[in-house]
Design a protein around this motif. Structure first.
Motif, PDB file in Angstrom:
ATOM      1  N   UNK A 175       1.664  -7.931  -3.307  1.00 38.19           N
ATOM      2  CA  UNK A 175       0.911  -6.668  -3.409  1.00 38.19           C
ATOM      3  C   UNK A 175       1.813  -5.430  -3.351  1.00 38.19           C
ATOM      4  N   UNK A 176       3.076  -5.615  -3.632  1.00 39.27           N
ATOM      5  CA  UNK A 176       3.999  -4.497  -3.507  1.00 39.27           C
ATOM      6  C   UNK A 176       3.651  -3.331  -4.433  1.00 39.27           C
ATOM      7  N   UNK A 177       3.077  -3.615  -5.591  1.00 40.28           N
ATOM      8  CA  UNK A 177       2.776  -2.563  -6.563  1.00 40.28           C
ATOM      9  C   UNK A 177       1.314  -2.109  -6.510  1.00 40.28           C
ATOM     10  N   UNK A 207       9.487 -12.762  -9.938  1.00 41.90           N
ATOM     11  CA  UNK A 207       8.302 -12.586  -9.081  1.00 41.90           C
ATOM     12  C   UNK A 207       7.037 -12.424  -9.923  1.00 41.90           C
ATOM     13  N   UNK A 208       6.617 -13.521 -10.513  1.00 43.29           N
ATOM     14  CA  UNK A 208       5.542 -13.493 -11.507  1.00 43.29           C
ATOM     15  C   UNK A 208       4.243 -12.927 -10.958  1.00 43.29           C
ATOM     16  N   UNK A 209       3.858 -13.330  -9.754  1.00 44.89           N
ATOM     17  CA  UNK A 209       2.560 -12.912  -9.218  1.00 44.89           C
ATOM     18  C   UNK A 209       2.448 -11.405  -9.093  1.00 44.89           C
ATOM     19  N   UNK A 219       0.355  -8.269 -12.347  1.00 40.26           N
ATOM     20  CA  UNK A 219      -0.681  -7.282 -12.022  1.00 40.26           C
ATOM     21  C   UNK A 219      -0.467  -5.958 -12.746  1.00 40.26           C
ATOM     22  N   UNK A 220       0.741  -5.759 -13.308  1.00 44.23           N
ATOM     23  CA  UNK A 220       1.072  -4.490 -13.968  1.00 44.23           C
ATOM     24  C   UNK A 220       0.602  -4.540 -15.419  1.00 44.23           C
ATOM     25  N   UNK A 263       0.793  -1.230   0.000  1.00 47.46           N
ATOM     26  CA  UNK A 263       0.000   0.000   0.000  1.00 47.46           C
ATOM     27  C   UNK A 263       0.820   1.273   0.000  1.00 47.46           C
ATOM     28  N   UNK A 264       2.157   1.142   0.107  1.00 44.06           N
ATOM     29  CA  UNK A 264       3.002   2.336   0.121  1.00 44.06           C
ATOM     30  C   UNK A 264       2.974   3.090  -1.194  1.00 44.06           C
ATOM     31  N   UNK A 265       2.641   2.404  -2.266  1.00 45.22           N
ATOM     32  CA  UNK A 265       2.572   3.048  -3.575  1.00 45.22           C
ATOM     33  C   UNK A 265       1.143   3.423  -3.957  1.00 45.22           C
TER      34      UNK A 265
END
Length: 579
Positions: free
Chosen positions: A392-394, A415-417, A421-422, A369-371
């Motif tokens: 969920x980094x992005x 890190x495919x997962x 999402x991008x 959620x930082x981004x």
């Protein structure tokens, strides 16, 4: 003697054929119009002559052709510009980005004065004067005659140079660019040598405020530019100039400034003098000494678009450090600082932010959620950090990020997962990691068309690894452990746009031939019978053609075989009917 018996108006031309050089067939005709009658046209000396009588109008036409030819020869020979100073070389060329003009320069290293430029005042071209790394000791107003139209001057690295008051004032209506790096300028008083330069846009004063082991006052308080009429100045460089602080009035008189480079100085924080520069768009504070970005550091710079604080000791960014930049800041570069915590609160209100560079910081994590701020990043650099790329980094940037840099992060798998999402991802940089195998599902769902795997211990690519991706693919495999390009055989023509295998040991095999035939751009080299050949060498397709026939040649041969069978069948049938 060979004589043309046709005689018109009694005019004749003597022509002599002489053998020239060692070749008997090489001859030269020397024409002499004697303006005599035909009866006087006779041999005058030893040698072979002939007489040719020409009509006057033909003779005049030929003479005109000769005159025009001679004029063309003369015009094609470059003549020395008599206005060019004796100690210089002058020529037409590129004097700036997208600008052509007249260049004056000199190779004379011990030049102590500006050469006499008076001979160039009649030349209307914009001019670049290049006299860097000389021994010039003084520059005065009389060195530049009025009307000479010099637009750019480079005087850098004249270490003993003294600039007199109004030194460039005769160039007030032309000078746009002035480089005075390393020219013994101290920032302890108004820089009056700049007086009157109302068209000056770019000024470089870097590596000044010091001379050998003599250092000027690092706390600058003088009004360096006040009252000089620098109304057009857009860019100022004061890189590595022993500056520790800049007073509030230092930049008085150049409020039009849009770019300021203060990198490489001793600044403990954002200098007070920047508050006056409300038009600033780009600021470089790299290689500075401050450890904290304090609150409201840029509150008066509401047009600031690019902020660079690279290679600094910043450990903390106040949550309100970027107040005032919410609608303007687009690029934030803080490469190789000392940040150990992701500046979530400081960034979340920067609605215009497009590029964030935090590579080479000791960041351990980007909390989920930082981004999720109000910004939409196109470029994200988090290379050479300790960040663990979680699922969920992005989050918050799924429809934004186009260029993602994950270099040298110790990744042993993709890190495919998180990457799938991008949805707008175009370029993915994974170079310098520990990836050894590209599995069938390693890239599943990743949208990027440029995939960079340089400097990974990559030795194997499984079948189907590039299936159902965005085509054409542009692949970078420099300095990996691949041995061949056989993985490409599983895909249709058009799957690959380019493949870079520089530093990879390949054989010049039929797979290479197939890729070349299909129009794939290959970079690197392959081994052909013990010889390294560049994959772009025009001779390579011919070398491989015999042992690796193309699909078209297979088709042609197949069609020819089929036609032969049909013909034999027809002939056999006809013979049976006849006989």
């Amino acid at each position: 003697m060979l004589i043309n018996s046709d005689k018109v108006e009694g005019r004749c031309v003597w022509s002599r054929w002489k053998q020239v050089g060692s070749l008997a067939s090489t001859q030269r005709r020397v024409l002499t119009d004697l303006n005599t009658s035909s009866t006087e046209c006779a041999p005058k000396e030893n040698g072979r002559y002939f007489l040719e009588v020409l009509p006057t109008e033909v003779l005049v036409t030929r003479m005109w052709f000769l005159f025009i030819y001679a004029a063309c020869l003369v015009s094609s020979v470059p003549s020395r510009d008599t206005g060019c100073p004796a100690q210089c070389q002058c020529y037409t060329g590129i004097i700036g980005i997208g600008k052509n003009g007249y260049i004056i320069q000199s190779n004379l290293q011990n030049m102590t004065r500006i050469p006499d430029l008076s001979g160039l005042t009649s030349n209307p071209q914009p001019k670049l004067l290049r006299l860097e790394k000389k021994a010039i000791t003084r520059v005065t107003q009389t060195d530049f005659p009025e009307g000479i139209r010099i637009t750019r001057i480079i005087l850098s690295n004249n270490r003993e140079m003294k600039l007199e008051d109004g030194a460039f004032s005769n160039l007030h209506d032309s000078l746009e660019y002035l480089n005075l790096e390393i020219t013994k300028i101290f920032f302890n008083k108004t820089l009056t040598f700049l007086r009157g330069l109302s068209r000056l846009e770019y000024l470089d004063l870097s590596f000044n405020n010091k001379y050998h082991y003599e250092f000027g006052d690092p706390n600058i308080s003088s009004r360096l530019f006040d009252g000089l009429g620098l109304s057009s100045l857009k860019a100022l460089k004061m890189y590595n100039s022993n500056i520790q602080s800049l007073g509030a009035d230092v930049f008085l008189g150049i409020e039009t400034l849009e770019e300021l480079d203060l990198a490489g100085n001793l600044l403990p924080g954002v200098p007070d003098g920047c508050a006056r520069l409300s038009a600033l768009k780009v600021v470089d504070l790299s290689n500075s000494r401050f450890t904290t970005l304090k609150r409201k550091s840029f509150v008066n710079n509401k047009k600031l678009m690019t902020l660079k604080i690279l290679y600094s000791k910043v450990t903390t960014i106040d949550p309100d450090a970027f107040v005032g930049l919410e609608k303007s800041l687009q690029v934030l570069k803080m490469q190789q600082c000392k940040l150990s915590k992701f500046p979530t609160d400081a960034l979340k209100h920067l609605t215009a932010l497009k590029a964030l560079d935090l590579q080479m910081n000791p960041l351990a994590t980007i909390p989920d959620g930082s981004l999720s701020g109000s910004f939409c990043l196109k470029d994200l650099h988090i290379s050479q950090t300790y960040i663990k790329v979680t699922r969920n980094i992005f989050k918050g940037q799924e429809n934004c990020i186009k260029n993602l840099y994950l270099r040298d992060m110790g990744l042993d798998n993709i890190p495919t997962e998180s990457l799938r999402s991008l949805k707008k991802l175009q370029h993915l940089f994974l170079n310098g990691n520990e990836i050894k195998v590209l599995c069938k599902d390693s890239l599943t769902g990743i949208k990027a068309s440029l995939l960079v795997f340089d400097n990974n211990p990559l030795a194997r690519i499984e079948k189907g690894a590039f299936q159902n991706l965005t085509h054409p693919l542009y692949l970078e495999f420099q300095n990996t452990l691949l041995k061949d390009l056989h993985f490409t055989l599983d895909y249709d023509t058009g799957t690959f746009g380019s493949i870079n295998v520089r530093g990879v040991s390949l054989e010049c095999d039929c797979t290479v031939a197939r890729l070349i035939h299909e129009g794939v751009s290959l970079s690197g080299a392959c081994n052909a019978m013990g010889t390294q050949m560049d994959l772009r060498d025009s001779k390579l397709p011919g070398l491989l053609s015999d042992s690796c026939p193309t699909s078209e040649s297979h088709c042609v041969r197949g069609h020819a075989y089929l036609l032969t069978v049909i013909c034999l069948f027809v002939v056999s049938s006809v013979r049976k009917v006849i006989f």
